[in-house]
Design a protein around this motif. Sequence first.
Motif, PDB file in Angstrom:
ATOM      1  N   SER A  10       0.765  -1.275  -0.031  1.00  0.00           N
ATOM      2  CA  SER A  10       0.145   0.056   0.096  1.00  0.00           C
ATOM      3  C   SER A  10       0.822   1.160   0.031  1.00  0.00           C
ATOM      4  O   SER A  10       1.485   1.385   0.891  1.00  0.00           O
ATOM      5  CB  SER A  10      -0.882   0.260   1.226  1.00  0.00           C
ATOM      6  OG  SER A  10      -1.558   1.124   1.037  1.00  0.00           O
ATOM      7  N   THR A  11       0.725   1.966  -1.110  1.00  0.00           N
ATOM      8  CA  THR A  11       1.549   3.150  -1.268  1.00  0.00           C
ATOM      9  C   THR A  11       1.070   4.543  -0.333  1.00  0.00           C
ATOM     10  O   THR A  11       1.611   5.408   0.168  1.00  0.00           O
ATOM     11  CB  THR A  11       1.840   3.557  -2.641  1.00  0.00           C
ATOM     12  OG1 THR A  11       2.616   2.576  -3.222  1.00  0.00           O
ATOM     13  CG2 THR A  11       2.737   4.766  -2.908  1.00  0.00           C
ATOM     14  N   THR A  12      -0.355   4.150  -0.406  1.00  0.00           N
ATOM     15  CA  THR A  12      -1.057   5.629   0.300  1.00  0.00           C
ATOM     16  C   THR A  12      -2.054   5.030   1.445  1.00  0.00           C
ATOM     17  O   THR A  12      -2.471   3.991   1.180  1.00  0.00           O
ATOM     18  CB  THR A  12      -1.665   6.492  -0.949  1.00  0.00           C
ATOM     19  OG1 THR A  12      -0.848   6.600  -2.151  1.00  0.00           O
ATOM     20  CG2 THR A  12      -2.259   7.624  -0.369  1.00  0.00           C
ATOM     21  N   LEU A  13      -1.929   5.904   2.307  1.00  0.00           N
ATOM     22  CA  LEU A  13      -2.688   5.449   3.421  1.00  0.00           C
ATOM     23  C   LEU A  13      -4.325   5.395   2.974  1.00  0.00           C
ATOM     24  O   LEU A  13      -4.961   6.269   2.120  1.00  0.00           O
ATOM     25  CB  LEU A  13      -2.847   6.671   4.661  1.00  0.00           C
ATOM     26  CG  LEU A  13      -1.585   7.114   5.494  1.00  0.00           C
ATOM     27  CD1 LEU A  13      -1.769   8.167   6.158  1.00  0.00           C
ATOM     28  CD2 LEU A  13      -1.554   5.683   6.241  1.00  0.00           C
ATOM     29  N   GLY A  14      -4.990   4.244   3.650  1.00  0.00           N
ATOM     30  CA  GLY A  14      -6.424   4.136   2.974  1.00  0.00           C
ATOM     31  C   GLY A  14      -6.594   3.464   1.852  1.00  0.00           C
ATOM     32  O   GLY A  14      -7.812   3.258   1.272  1.00  0.00           O
ATOM     33  N   THR A  15      -5.779   2.959   1.265  1.00  0.00           N
ATOM     34  CA  THR A  15      -5.632   2.270  -0.229  1.00  0.00           C
ATOM     35  C   THR A  15      -4.992   0.831  -0.091  1.00  0.00           C
ATOM     36  O   THR A  15      -3.967   0.774   0.536  1.00  0.00           O
ATOM     37  CB  THR A  15      -5.152   2.881  -1.386  1.00  0.00           C
ATOM     38  OG1 THR A  15      -3.664   2.951  -1.076  1.00  0.00           O
ATOM     39  CG2 THR A  15      -5.750   4.505  -1.350  1.00  0.00           C
ATOM     40  N   SER A  16      -5.632  -0.183  -0.757  1.00  0.00           N
ATOM     41  CA  SER A  16      -5.111  -1.308  -0.987  1.00  0.00           C
ATOM     42  C   SER A  16      -5.354  -2.015  -2.075  1.00  0.00           C
ATOM     43  O   SER A  16      -6.467  -1.855  -2.467  1.00  0.00           O
ATOM     44  CB  SER A  16      -5.266  -2.232   0.212  1.00  0.00           C
ATOM     45  OG  SER A  16      -6.601  -2.445   0.430  1.00  0.00           O
ATOM     46  N   ARG A  17      -4.406  -2.815  -2.928  1.00  0.00           N
ATOM     47  CA  ARG A  17      -4.954  -3.543  -4.124  1.00  0.00           C
ATOM     48  C   ARG A  17      -4.134  -5.037  -4.005  1.00  0.00           C
ATOM     49  O   ARG A  17      -3.308  -5.221  -3.157  1.00  0.00           O
ATOM     50  CB  ARG A  17      -4.347  -2.808  -5.417  1.00  0.00           C
ATOM     51  CG  ARG A  17      -5.272  -1.496  -5.660  1.00  0.00           C
ATOM     52  CD  ARG A  17      -4.603  -1.084  -6.740  1.00  0.00           C
ATOM     53  NE  ARG A  17      -5.308   0.260  -7.334  1.00  0.00           N
ATOM     54  CZ  ARG A  17      -4.737   1.404  -6.985  1.00  0.00           C
ATOM     55  NH1 ARG A  17      -3.525   1.454  -6.452  1.00  0.00           N
ATOM     56  NH2 ARG A  17      -5.514   2.559  -7.170  1.00  0.00           N
ATOM     57  N   GLU A  18      -4.741  -5.911  -4.719  1.00  0.00           N
ATOM     58  CA  GLU A  18      -4.393  -7.159  -4.834  1.00  0.00           C
ATOM     59  C   GLU A  18      -4.233  -7.762  -6.301  1.00  0.00           C
ATOM     60  O   GLU A  18      -4.844  -7.270  -7.226  1.00  0.00           O
ATOM     61  CB  GLU A  18      -5.263  -8.256  -4.037  1.00  0.00           C
ATOM     62  CG  GLU A  18      -6.527  -8.463  -4.569  1.00  0.00           C
ATOM     63  CD  GLU A  18      -7.403  -9.086  -3.879  1.00  0.00           C
ATOM     64  OE1 GLU A  18      -7.033  -9.581  -2.391  1.00  0.00           O
ATOM     65  OE2 GLU A  18      -8.337  -9.393  -4.213  1.00  0.00           O
ATOM     66  N   LEU A  19      -3.426  -8.570  -6.207  1.00  0.00           N
ATOM     67  CA  LEU A  19      -3.238  -9.194  -7.728  1.00  0.00           C
ATOM     68  C   LEU A  19      -4.250 -10.649  -7.548  1.00  0.00           C
ATOM     69  O   LEU A  19      -3.752 -11.206  -6.453  1.00  0.00           O
ATOM     70  CB  LEU A  19      -1.808  -9.650  -8.144  1.00  0.00           C
ATOM     71  CG  LEU A  19      -1.648 -10.113  -9.511  1.00  0.00           C
ATOM     72  CD1 LEU A  19      -1.867  -9.006 -10.541  1.00  0.00           C
ATOM     73  CD2 LEU A  19      -0.097 -10.398  -9.703  1.00  0.00           C
ATOM     74  N   VAL A  20      -4.637 -11.044  -8.517  1.00  0.00           N
ATOM     75  CA  VAL A  20      -5.346 -12.449  -8.493  1.00  0.00           C
ATOM     76  C   VAL A  20      -4.822 -13.210  -9.582  1.00  0.00           C
ATOM     77  O   VAL A  20      -4.934 -12.936 -10.495  1.00  0.00           O
ATOM     78  CB  VAL A  20      -6.954 -12.432  -8.459  1.00  0.00           C
ATOM     79  CG1 VAL A  20      -7.904 -13.808  -8.351  1.00  0.00           C
ATOM     80  CG2 VAL A  20      -7.606 -11.132  -7.574  1.00  0.00           C
ATOM     81  N   SER A  21      -4.614 -14.549  -9.173  1.00  0.00           N
ATOM     82  CA  SER A  21      -4.221 -15.518 -10.186  1.00  0.00           C
ATOM     83  C   SER A  21      -5.127 -16.763  -9.926  1.00  0.00           C
ATOM     84  O   SER A  21      -5.672 -17.175  -8.925  1.00  0.00           O
ATOM     85  CB  SER A  21      -2.639 -15.976  -9.842  1.00  0.00           C
ATOM     86  OG  SER A  21      -2.599 -16.596  -8.408  1.00  0.00           O
ATOM     87  N   PHE A  22      -5.340 -17.472 -10.920  1.00  0.00           N
ATOM     88  CA  PHE A  22      -6.246 -18.633 -11.245  1.00  0.00           C
ATOM     89  C   PHE A  22      -5.234 -19.748 -11.580  1.00  0.00           C
ATOM     90  O   PHE A  22      -4.538 -19.783 -12.545  1.00  0.00           O
ATOM     91  CB  PHE A  22      -7.358 -18.425 -12.143  1.00  0.00           C
ATOM     92  CG  PHE A  22      -8.136 -17.317 -11.595  1.00  0.00           C
ATOM     93  CD1 PHE A  22      -9.395 -17.494 -10.713  1.00  0.00           C
ATOM     94  CD2 PHE A  22      -8.040 -16.206 -12.083  1.00  0.00           C
ATOM     95  CE1 PHE A  22     -10.229 -16.425 -10.387  1.00  0.00           C
ATOM     96  CE2 PHE A  22      -8.610 -14.920 -11.670  1.00  0.00           C
ATOM     97  CZ  PHE A  22      -9.832 -15.350 -10.947  1.00  0.00           C
TER      98      PHE A  22
END
Length: 375
Positions: A10-22
Amino acid sequence: MQTKRHALVSTTLGTSRELVSFHFGEANAAREKIYIQASLHADETPAMLTAWTLKKRLGQLEAQGRMRGEVVLVPVANPIGLSQHVLGQFLGRFEANSGHNFNRGFPMPSAAALIERAGARLSSDDEAHNKHVLRGALVELLGEMRAKNEFESLRLALLTLASQADIVLDLHCSLEATMHVYTSPASWPAIEPLARYLGANGVLLATDSGGQSFDEVHALLWSELRERLGARAPLGAPNIAATMEHRGQRDVDYDTAAHDAEALIDFLVARGVIEGDITETPPLAQAATPLAGSQQLIAPMSGIVVYRAKVGAALNAGDPVFDIVDPVTDEVTTVTTSNDGVFYMRRAIRFVQAGAPMGRVTGATPIRSGVLIGA
């Protein structure tokens, strides 16, 4: 099918991302592992739709018990770029914070580092053992790298997911383009059936195009390992990697995506990763040519662009490709090709500044050197 989620920094407070693999099938030492990702340039949507269609087909085939190898699929390879919209414009090619191209400069560990890590575990006569040891060393080295921000963590996650694969396929598209493929001369014999199934209208070959793009860093690493180790630790066949350009950004429809997904399935069947009858390969639409032979067409002046050649057209040297119209002076400048080849991609804009790159025509004779791909 297994779904795995990979949290990004998370680069910025209050944000988050994820990568999804199948993940489809199971690891099988006797069969290949294939890694496929789509839309690393996040605004290249045709690749993403193809990957989504492929995901559904792989799920059906796995339910039928037809998976013999392993497939790792990342249909959304760039959740960062998907969030970048400025004044209604989708900016998915470059990371907004740094300006870095999402598909350049991947930080792959060096061959020397892998050999040092593998050490005495390497065998003088067992190719499969050496492959296993070196891939394990690669996973270890990637695991020791620390991402400072979200962008770096995305690149590290993608490299790690692909690090164990025998074949790495990176699905992209261009601006306005015909179906074409970038790969290396070493990978081309293995990739040729896929190019035939896809109906690729251009195949561009380069061992090192100079950009450290995702597919190339995998192929280059193993080529260097093979060269350094030589006969003292054989590695066998090269790792296979390619970038597939699924036409242009506006070529988003179910029929096209289904065609391309089925071509990928046919390729996986032919490789023995999926059980089934092998589909006969169609004729190759165009012979492979060196990437160094492609002509980069440049706008000699500013003005309105009027394309005179269609994307995918076979041109002869001297054929007009586009006009630039100056509506103030009435001057019309025609740009022609010096190559005999296929007009495989062009810019989507219709007003240009002087010096703008406008498109590319394949060519059989190398005419360029150094860095062969654009920013």
